[in-house]
Design an enzyme around this catalytic site. Structure first.
Site, PDB file in Angstrom:
ATOM      1  N   SER A 136      46.524  42.352  41.842  1.00 18.34           N
ATOM      2  CA  SER A 136      45.529  43.181  42.527  1.00 18.34           C
ATOM      3  C   SER A 136      46.726  43.344  43.778  1.00 18.34           C
ATOM      4  O   SER A 136      47.167  41.986  43.753  1.00 18.34           O
ATOM      5  CB  SER A 136      44.597  42.780  43.113  1.00 18.34           C
ATOM      6  OG  SER A 136      43.606  43.005  43.889  1.00 18.34           O
ATOM      7  N   LYS A 162      46.202  47.177  40.063  1.00 18.41           N
ATOM      8  CA  LYS A 162      45.423  47.393  40.566  1.00 18.41           C
ATOM      9  C   LYS A 162      44.982  47.815  42.491  1.00 18.41           C
ATOM     10  O   LYS A 162      45.691  47.278  42.928  1.00 18.41           O
ATOM     11  CB  LYS A 162      44.027  46.613  40.871  1.00 18.41           C
ATOM     12  CG  LYS A 162      43.038  45.957  41.452  1.00 18.41           C
ATOM     13  CD  LYS A 162      42.120  45.065  40.976  1.00 18.41           C
ATOM     14  CE  LYS A 162      41.413  44.172  42.169  1.00 18.41           C
ATOM     15  NZ  LYS A 162      40.817  43.765  41.962  1.00 18.41           N
ATOM     16  N   LYS A 164      43.787  47.942  46.082  1.00 18.48           N
ATOM     17  CA  LYS A 164      42.219  47.656  46.721  1.00 18.48           C
ATOM     18  C   LYS A 164      42.277  50.075  47.747  1.00 18.48           C
ATOM     19  O   LYS A 164      43.458  49.891  48.352  1.00 18.48           O
ATOM     20  CB  LYS A 164      42.003  47.361  47.692  1.00 18.48           C
ATOM     21  CG  LYS A 164      42.505  45.796  47.150  1.00 18.48           C
ATOM     22  CD  LYS A 164      40.770  45.142  46.702  1.00 18.48           C
ATOM     23  CE  LYS A 164      41.165  43.588  46.419  1.00 18.48           C
ATOM     24  NZ  LYS A 164      39.945  43.023  45.674  1.00 18.48           N
ATOM     25  N   ASP A 189      40.044  49.187  42.980  1.00 17.19           N
ATOM     26  CA  ASP A 189      38.506  48.143  43.965  1.00 17.19           C
ATOM     27  C   ASP A 189      38.996  48.732  45.353  1.00 17.19           C
ATOM     28  O   ASP A 189      39.639  48.865  46.644  1.00 17.19           O
ATOM     29  CB  ASP A 189      39.465  47.199  43.856  1.00 17.19           C
ATOM     30  CG  ASP A 189      38.578  45.813  44.061  1.00 17.19           C
ATOM     31  OD1 ASP A 189      36.834  46.468  44.363  1.00 17.19           O
ATOM     32  OD2 ASP A 189      38.355  44.373  43.628  1.00 17.19           O
ATOM     33  N   GLU A 214      36.233  49.962  40.817  1.00 23.21           N
ATOM     34  CA  GLU A 214      35.714  48.515  40.822  1.00 23.21           C
ATOM     35  C   GLU A 214      35.169  48.579  42.149  1.00 23.21           C
ATOM     36  O   GLU A 214      35.142  48.723  42.814  1.00 23.21           O
ATOM     37  CB  GLU A 214      37.389  47.241  40.247  1.00 23.21           C
ATOM     38  CG  GLU A 214      36.513  46.373  40.937  1.00 23.21           C
ATOM     39  CD  GLU A 214      36.975  44.916  40.787  1.00 23.21           C
ATOM     40  OE1 GLU A 214      38.476  45.100  40.552  1.00 23.21           O
ATOM     41  OE2 GLU A 214      36.695  43.492  40.991  1.00 23.21           O
ATOM     42  N   ASP A 239      32.645  43.991  39.958  1.00 23.57           N
ATOM     43  CA  ASP A 239      32.316  42.393  40.554  1.00 23.57           C
ATOM     44  C   ASP A 239      31.092  41.880  41.009  1.00 23.57           C
ATOM     45  O   ASP A 239      30.106  41.314  41.070  1.00 23.57           O
ATOM     46  CB  ASP A 239      34.036  42.643  41.180  1.00 23.57           C
ATOM     47  CG  ASP A 239      34.368  41.297  42.106  1.00 23.57           C
ATOM     48  OD1 ASP A 239      33.769  40.392  41.902  1.00 23.57           O
ATOM     49  OD2 ASP A 239      35.349  41.768  42.289  1.00 23.57           O
ATOM     50  N   LYS A 263      34.650  36.575  37.765  1.00 25.79           N
ATOM     51  CA  LYS A 263      34.545  35.799  38.421  1.00 25.79           C
ATOM     52  C   LYS A 263      33.778  34.218  37.812  1.00 25.79           C
ATOM     53  O   LYS A 263      32.673  34.318  37.989  1.00 25.79           O
ATOM     54  CB  LYS A 263      34.903  35.880  39.576  1.00 25.79           C
ATOM     55  CG  LYS A 263      35.251  37.247  39.838  1.00 25.79           C
ATOM     56  CD  LYS A 263      35.482  37.356  41.797  1.00 25.79           C
ATOM     57  CE  LYS A 263      36.747  38.722  41.429  1.00 25.79           C
ATOM     58  NZ  LYS A 263      36.513  39.014  42.922  1.00 25.79           N
ATOM     59  N   GLY A 291      39.706  37.320  40.267  1.00 24.65           N
ATOM     60  CA  GLY A 291      41.105  36.348  40.806  1.00 24.65           C
ATOM     61  C   GLY A 291      39.954  36.572  42.055  1.00 24.65           C
ATOM     62  O   GLY A 291      39.719  37.289  42.300  1.00 24.65           O
TER      63      GLY A 291
HETATM   64  O1  OSB Z   1      37.787  41.880  44.911  1.00 27.79           O
HETATM   65  O2  OSB Z   1      39.025  41.359  42.897  1.00 27.79           O
HETATM   66  C1  OSB Z   1      38.200  41.049  44.959  1.00 27.79           C
HETATM   67  C2  OSB Z   1      40.461  38.328  46.099  1.00 27.79           C
HETATM   68  C3  OSB Z   1      40.386  38.165  46.970  1.00 27.79           C
HETATM   69  C4  OSB Z   1      37.999  38.009  47.103  1.00 27.79           C
HETATM   70  C5  OSB Z   1      38.172  39.316  46.258  1.00 27.79           C
HETATM   71  C6  OSB Z   1      39.082  40.156  45.647  1.00 27.79           C
HETATM   72  C7  OSB Z   1      40.101  39.331  45.803  1.00 27.79           C
HETATM   73  C8  OSB Z   1      41.587  40.534  44.204  1.00 27.79           C
HETATM   74  C9  OSB Z   1      42.253  39.566  44.446  1.00 27.79           C
HETATM   75  O3  OSB Z   1      41.347  41.749  43.896  1.00 27.79           O
HETATM   76  C10 OSB Z   1      43.051  38.517  43.154  1.00 27.79           C
HETATM   77  C11 OSB Z   1      43.959  37.994  43.070  1.00 27.79           C
HETATM   78  O4  OSB Z   1      44.976  37.764  42.770  1.00 27.79           O
HETATM   79  O5  OSB Z   1      43.365  36.362  43.366  1.00 27.79           O
HETATM   80 MG    MG Z   2      36.892  42.963  43.082  1.00 26.23          MG
END
Ligand code: OSB
Ligand code: MG
Length: 369
Positions: A136, A162, A164, A189, A214, A239, A263, A291
């Site tokens: 991510s 992925k 953001k 995401d 996402e 999510d 999660k 994550g």
């Molecule tokens: O939305 O998945 C998410 C990190 C912090 C809070 C929300 C998210 C995330 C990530 C990072 O996308 C995932 C990772 O590398 O742990």
């Molecule tokens: Mg997410």
């Protein structure tokens, strides 16, 4: 399980690089580690994924500490736990606070697996001995920086990328990424950054052959997501909106998503995560493990759950070195060719390193029955 003590530690670890989502930028990772000891001196470890501020969900490090200290830990002293599967019903009359519940439950799963002398993934019923992972990537200062990061992670072998997105960092960015990398497995995401007013804008994402989008809409919504999914060819993955098997059941019934990001912390623990997995497997929905920028301890829990058969899509569980100069566990989590080999040692299968844990502990408190 013959519990002897529970120690909470408030941790602070500097990340290698800041992580930016639609809700903000994070430089330091603040979290709580849980250590549960039994009468024979064995330790089980858990990690709360609640962040310092209530930006992803309503929980924080501070609220988790309070809920564990005043409510959850006392419940564990009241009722003897013989299997970690019982923990969610012991906690069930405490509303929400899923990340706090999950941190304690996770430590008990690790301890239980060690007492049984089995790897945690086997105790959970997992089958895979290696798991596929993606990565991510946060919002960057420039598209060229994003492209070079993707280049690096694709070369390192990550199985999907992925990125953001948020209003103002979306269509043009995705177009540039697709232009440069026409064939990679790619997803976005939004962390709840859009509303149904953006429906035509979001529909433009359909042209980029994304694996999924996402959580485009509100963190607590499943109704508008159903309306959006009807207008999109690209699958929606939820999510933030999914906190339980019940939420998953309702979202699937409404058609709010075609994929779920599981999660462990968000759903209140491994037992609930497994229930959502089982339900999705039966319904034919693919799932993957999300994550929360975990230390090695939370990461090891994510690896264990991902061995269940329904985790057919690569998750966000990247290598320790993607986040940390040095992680809290030995060995660290490594990714080769986009795969993590699942450890076969008892419990989490990675050894927490006490000196490192001490180094990043701001304060701690130990509780006894
Ligand atoms: O939305 O998945 C998410 C990190 C912090 C809070 C929300 C998210 C995330 C990530 C990072 O996308 C995932 C990772 O590398 O742990
Ligand atoms: Mg997410």
């Amino acid at each position: 399980m013959q519990l002897h003590s529970i120690t909470l530690r408030a941790m602070s670890m500097r990340m290698k690089s800041p992580f930016t989502t639609s809700f903000g930028t994070q430089w330091d990772k603040h979290f709580i580690l849980v250590e549960v000891r039994d009468k024979d001196g064995r330790s089980g470890w858990g990690e709360s994924v609640a962040m310092k501020e209530p930006f992803y969900n309503e929980e924080t490090v501070g609220t988790n500490w309070l809920i564990m200290k005043e409510f959850l830990i006392p419940l564990l002293w009241q009722k003897p736990v013989s299997h970690p599967q019982e923990v969610s019903s012991i906690f069930s009359h405490i509303r929400r606070n899923n990340m706090a519940k999950s941190a304690l439950e996770g430590a008990l799963w690790d301890l239980y697996a060690k007492q049984q002398n089995l790897p945690l993934y086997r105790v959970l019923g997992g089958e895979r001995t290696e798991i596929q992972v993606g990565i991510s990537i946060g919002i960057q200062d420039s598209v060229s920086k994003l492209l070079s990061l993707i280049e690096r992670y694709v070369t390192e072998g990550y199985r999907r990328i992925k990125i953001k997105i948020k209003p103002g960092w979306d269509l043009d960015v995705v177009a540039a990424v697709r232009n440069r990398f026409p064939d990679i497995s790619l997803m976005v995401d939004a962390n709840s950054a859009y509303t149904l007013d953006d429906i035509d804008h979001l529909a433009e994402l359909d042209q980029f052959n994304l694996m999924m989008i996402e959580q485009p809409l509100a963190h607590d919504d499943i109704i508008d997501h159903a309306a959006l999914q009807k207008k999109l060819r690209t699958p929606i993955c939820l999510d933030e909106s999914i906190h339980s098997l019940e939420d998953a059941r309702k979202a699937v019934a409404l058609g709010s998503c075609r994929i779920i990001n599981i999660k462990i912390g968000r759903v209140g623990g491994l037992a609930e995560a497994r229930k959502i997995h089982d339900f999705c497997l039966q319904k034919g929905l693919p799932v993957w493990c999300g994550g929360m920028l975990e230390s090695g301890i939370g990461r090891a829990h994510n690896i264990a759950i991902t061995t269940l058969p329904g985790f057919t899509l690569p998750g966000d569980t990247a290598a320790s070195s993607r986040y940390w100069e040095k992680d809290l566990i030995e060995p660290e989590v490594t990714v080769e060719n986009g795969l993590i080999r699942v450890p076969e040692r008892p419990g989490l299968g990675y050894e927490p390193v006490r000196e490192r844990i001490d180094e990043f502990t701001m304060y701690s408190e130990t509780f006894r029955p």
